[in-house]
Design an enzyme around this catalytic site. Structure first.
Site, PDB file in Angstrom:
ATOM      1  N   HIS A   1      60.671   0.047  -9.233  1.00 54.93           N
ATOM      2  CA  HIS A   1      60.034   1.081  -8.412  1.00 54.93           C
ATOM      3  C   HIS A   1      61.033   1.848  -7.555  1.00 54.93           C
ATOM      4  O   HIS A   1      60.768   2.987  -7.163  1.00 54.93           O
ATOM      5  CB  HIS A   1      58.901   0.478  -7.580  1.00 54.93           C
TER       6      HIS A   1
ATOM      7  N   ARG B   1      49.055   7.192  -8.230  1.00 50.11           N
ATOM      8  CA  ARG B   1      49.166   5.768  -7.904  1.00 50.11           C
ATOM      9  C   ARG B   1      48.583   5.523  -6.510  1.00 50.11           C
ATOM     10  O   ARG B   1      49.238   5.795  -5.505  1.00 50.11           O
ATOM     11  CB  ARG B   1      50.627   5.329  -7.941  1.00 50.11           C
TER      12      ARG B   1
ATOM     13  N   ARG C   1      44.454   6.504 -10.637  1.00 48.21           N
ATOM     14  CA  ARG C   1      44.489   5.113 -11.108  1.00 48.21           C
ATOM     15  C   ARG C   1      43.956   4.219  -9.994  1.00 48.21           C
ATOM     16  O   ARG C   1      44.403   4.304  -8.852  1.00 48.21           O
ATOM     17  CB  ARG C   1      45.915   4.698 -11.467  1.00 48.21           C
TER      18      ARG C   1
ATOM     19  N   GLU D   1      48.737  -1.064 -21.237  1.00 47.47           N
ATOM     20  CA  GLU D   1      49.986  -1.567 -20.656  1.00 47.47           C
ATOM     21  C   GLU D   1      50.384  -2.942 -21.170  1.00 47.47           C
ATOM     22  O   GLU D   1      51.467  -3.435 -20.836  1.00 47.47           O
ATOM     23  CB  GLU D   1      49.856  -1.642 -19.131  1.00 47.47           C
TER      24      GLU D   1
ATOM     25  N   ASN E   1      56.157   1.478 -18.922  1.00 48.57           N
ATOM     26  CA  ASN E   1      57.023   0.595 -18.119  1.00 48.57           C
ATOM     27  C   ASN E   1      56.583  -0.859 -18.262  1.00 48.57           C
ATOM     28  O   ASN E   1      57.399  -1.762 -18.462  1.00 48.57           O
ATOM     29  CB  ASN E   1      56.990   1.002 -16.649  1.00 48.57           C
ATOM     30  N   ASP E   2      55.278  -1.093 -18.143  1.00 53.56           N
ATOM     31  CA  ASP E   2      54.767  -2.454 -18.304  1.00 53.56           C
ATOM     32  C   ASP E   2      54.646  -2.844 -19.770  1.00 53.56           C
ATOM     33  O   ASP E   2      54.920  -3.987 -20.139  1.00 53.56           O
ATOM     34  CB  ASP E   2      53.408  -2.596 -17.613  1.00 53.56           C
TER      35      ASP E   2
ATOM     36  N   ARG F   1      61.260  -6.004 -15.943  1.00 56.44           N
ATOM     37  CA  ARG F   1      61.849  -4.677 -15.795  1.00 56.44           C
ATOM     38  C   ARG F   1      62.550  -4.454 -14.465  1.00 56.44           C
ATOM     39  O   ARG F   1      63.199  -3.426 -14.292  1.00 56.44           O
ATOM     40  CB  ARG F   1      60.790  -3.594 -16.023  1.00 56.44           C
TER      41      ARG F   1
ATOM     42  N   CYS G   1      52.339   7.808 -19.434  1.00 56.60           N
ATOM     43  CA  CYS G   1      52.787   8.068 -18.062  1.00 56.60           C
ATOM     44  C   CYS G   1      53.935   7.173 -17.610  1.00 56.60           C
ATOM     45  O   CYS G   1      54.212   7.072 -16.423  1.00 56.60           O
ATOM     46  CB  CYS G   1      51.612   7.937 -17.086  1.00 56.60           C
TER      47      CYS G   1
END
Length: 589
Positions: free
Chosen positions: A194, A301, A337, A436, A459-460, A470, A507
């Site tokens: 992040h 988010r 989300r 995800e 990402n996930d 990650r 995304c």
């Protein structure tokens, strides 16, 4: 000591030169926070958990020092471990939590001050020297208790600074928006941590996984952060400074070359349109999305709204925030989300002890289904906001149809409540699913029967598919977005969505990489969502290729054996099609 270079992992492109601000070495300011009787056991459990974690950290340091410097040096940490075994200190904290009804971190900080004061006055030199041990251990315990570094000293910044930290939690980076921060550098983290995501959102360079940046860099050291190559240069000489100043100018010129496509559609040379959306952390970022002509918000988010506070946001607060974004985006779609806490996003006001394996634990939709009181408050706010703009909603971390149906059942319950209260909302609000985890991708044909749209969170998806954390710099080299296993799951999801007649977007950070976005276009993705600052270069790529050629490329790379081969092949192809996007200025040539 002269110029010194640290090598880490490139996280966000760009160059920054300036003074360092060592975040991890700032003192904690712990405000008192009242708790209820029933919360006392939770606070005590949090305190005990922090002690255990601190003990593990110090034992690991001792072990490392023993290997590198010998057992005698490692014995210095025995004093730190003794502090953690001090029963009088531990029992006083527990007793005061119960009697004073205040948070564990506040009580511990007060007890710590008392012990430091007592030991400072002792005449015996050996015992007096233990003050340093108590302070060091106390700070570690506080950090583990509070989960997040307090950024109070950043509130009134008047000069531009480069943040240096061991790690930055999402709550830390959320606090940095609109501050005079020109770069990030951290000891740990990977390219999609992040810290990296927020740096790209803010449009500042970042290097992660430096391992020992906080040991080598001091406050106010003049440093260079090279986010393209993953370098941090301490005390650079005049020649190095001149070189990087010139490079900064070239990067600005490079970015300006995309301005010509800003007002044009993201359409391939043979007529295929790819919608380009912006990812959003905070409402303050809407102007950036509009500046780069985003088609809408592909990922809002909402967990950042819950951070850096000692209470939960009310329905009215959330409603106001969602309305603000919807109104500013006007007719453009805003995809909200629902709350995605857990993993590396921890909200202290919820008083939830951390999981041993947070990315596999009680997070995202699992948490929301277990806490319908919190979930329903957010759903009410989102639904009410749909009356004031073009909002749609999606659930994070859905693993199968059963979870989706449970979430929708709660949503239906909220809709009935609003009907009874005669509160207006959009009856036809679209409800989507984030893909995800591999189980969601493998059952995407079943999920497509229940969902209005898909959004692939790569990402996930990559970390769960490849079993690679990650945010761990030790496994960063194993994180392969172009891995054929990942690409095949993405293709399966896209095909299932289109077979069911629904749209599918993406995304994750893959969307902002022209090399990988080229493959995604070939896999027939409908939309890509990314940090606003990356939209123009992706639009340039889309407008420079044919959909047919991208499809041929996608079919080719699905047969490759590993992600490195995929990226090399795509890079060569992209260099022929759009040489502007593969240059030394980006650190990719």
């Amino acid at each position: 000591m002269g110029e010194y270079v640290l090598k880490g992992i490139p996280a966000a492109p760009g160059i920054a030169l300036g003074a360092a601000f060592i975040l991890d070495k700032q003192e904690f300011v712990v405000p008192p926070r009242a708790i209820m009787d029933k919360e006392a056991p939770i606070e005590i459990a949090r305190f005990e958990e922090a002690l255990i974690k601190t003990r593990e950290e110090i034992s690991e340091i001792k072990k490392k020092i023993s290997v590198e410097l010998g057992g005698q040096q490692a014995q210095l940490f025995d004093a730190h471990l003794l502090v953690l075994e001090d029963r009088s200190l531990i029992e006083e904290v527990v007793k005061r939590i119960k009697s004073e009804k205040l948070s564990a971190e506040y009580i511990f900080s007060e007890v710590l001050k008392k012990y430091v004061k007592i030991f400072s006055k002792i005449e015996d030199e050996y015992l007096r020297e233990r003050v340093g041990d108590i302070n060091d251990v106390g700070r570690r315990i506080l950090k583990n208790l509070m989960d997040e570094d307090k950024l109070h000293e950043l509130e009134n910044l008047t000069e531009q600074l480069i943040i240096i930290a061991h790690d930055l939690a999402p709550s830390d980076t959320a606090s940095m928006y609109n501050k005079n921060i020109i770069a990030f550098a951290t000891d740990i983290g990977g390219p999609t941590s992040h810290t990296a995501i927020m740096a790209k959102t803010l449009g500042v360079p970042a290097v992660v996984g430096l391992k020992e940046a906080t040991l080598h860099i001091r406050n106010q050291d003049f440093i260079v952060v090279d986010g393209r190559k993953g370098l941090v240069i301490i005390d650079p000489d005049e020649e190095t400074v001149a070189k990087y100043r010139e490079l900064q100018d070239r990067i600005v010129q490079f970015k300006d070359q995309f301005e010509d496509v800003k007002s044009l559609p993201a359409e391939t040379t043979d007529g295929r349109t790819i919608e380009l959306f912006a990812n959003l952390e905070l409402p303050e970022e809407v102007p950036s999305a509009l500046r780069y002509e985003a088609s809408g918000i592909g990922l809002y988010r909402t967990e950042y709204f819950y951070m850096n506070r000692v209470d939960l946001p009310s329905e009215e607060e959330q409603f106001t925030a969602y309305c603000q974004v919807a109104k500013e985006m006007k007719s453009r779609v805003v995809t909200v989300r629902t709350l995605d806490i857990g993993g590396d996003k921890f909200i202290s006001s919820l008083q939830i002890p951390k999981d041993m394996f947070p990315f596999l634990g009680w997070r995202a939709i699992r948490f929301c289904l277990a806490r319908p009181d919190i979930f329903k408050t957010q759903l009410r706010a989102i639904l009410r906001a749909t009356a004031f703009g073009n909002l749609q909603m999606m659930y994070p971390m859905i693993t199968g149809v059963a979870e989706l149906k449970k979430a929708n059942a709660i949503l239906d319950e909220v809709k009935r409540e609003l009907h009874r209260e005669k509160i207006k909302f959009d009856e036809d609000m679209k409800v989507g699913v984030m893909i995800e985890v591999p189980s969601a991708a493998m059952t995407s044909d079943l999920l497509a029967r229940e969902a209005d749209f898909f959004s692939i969170g790569t990402n996930d998806l990559i970390q769960y598919t490849l079993a690679v954390d990650r945010v761990n710099e030790q496994t960063a080299s194993l994180y392969e977005p172009g891995h054929p296993g990942v690409l095949r799951l993405i293709k399966r999801t896209i095909d299932a969505a289109h077979d069911a007649g629904i749209n599918v977007g993406l995304c994750g950070e893959m969307a902002s990489d022209p090399v990988l976005a080229l493959v995604l276009v070939g896999l027939n993705i409908d939309s890509l969502s990314m940090s606003p600052t990356n939209i123009l270069q992706i639009k340039k790529m889309v407008r420079s290729i044919s959909w047919k050629d991208a499809q041929v490329l996608a079919q080719e790379v699905l047969e490759y054996e590993n992600g490195q081969e995929v990226e090399m092949h795509c890079r060569r192809r992209l260099k022929k099609l759009v040489p502007l996007l593969i240059t030394d200025e980006r650190g990719e040539g």
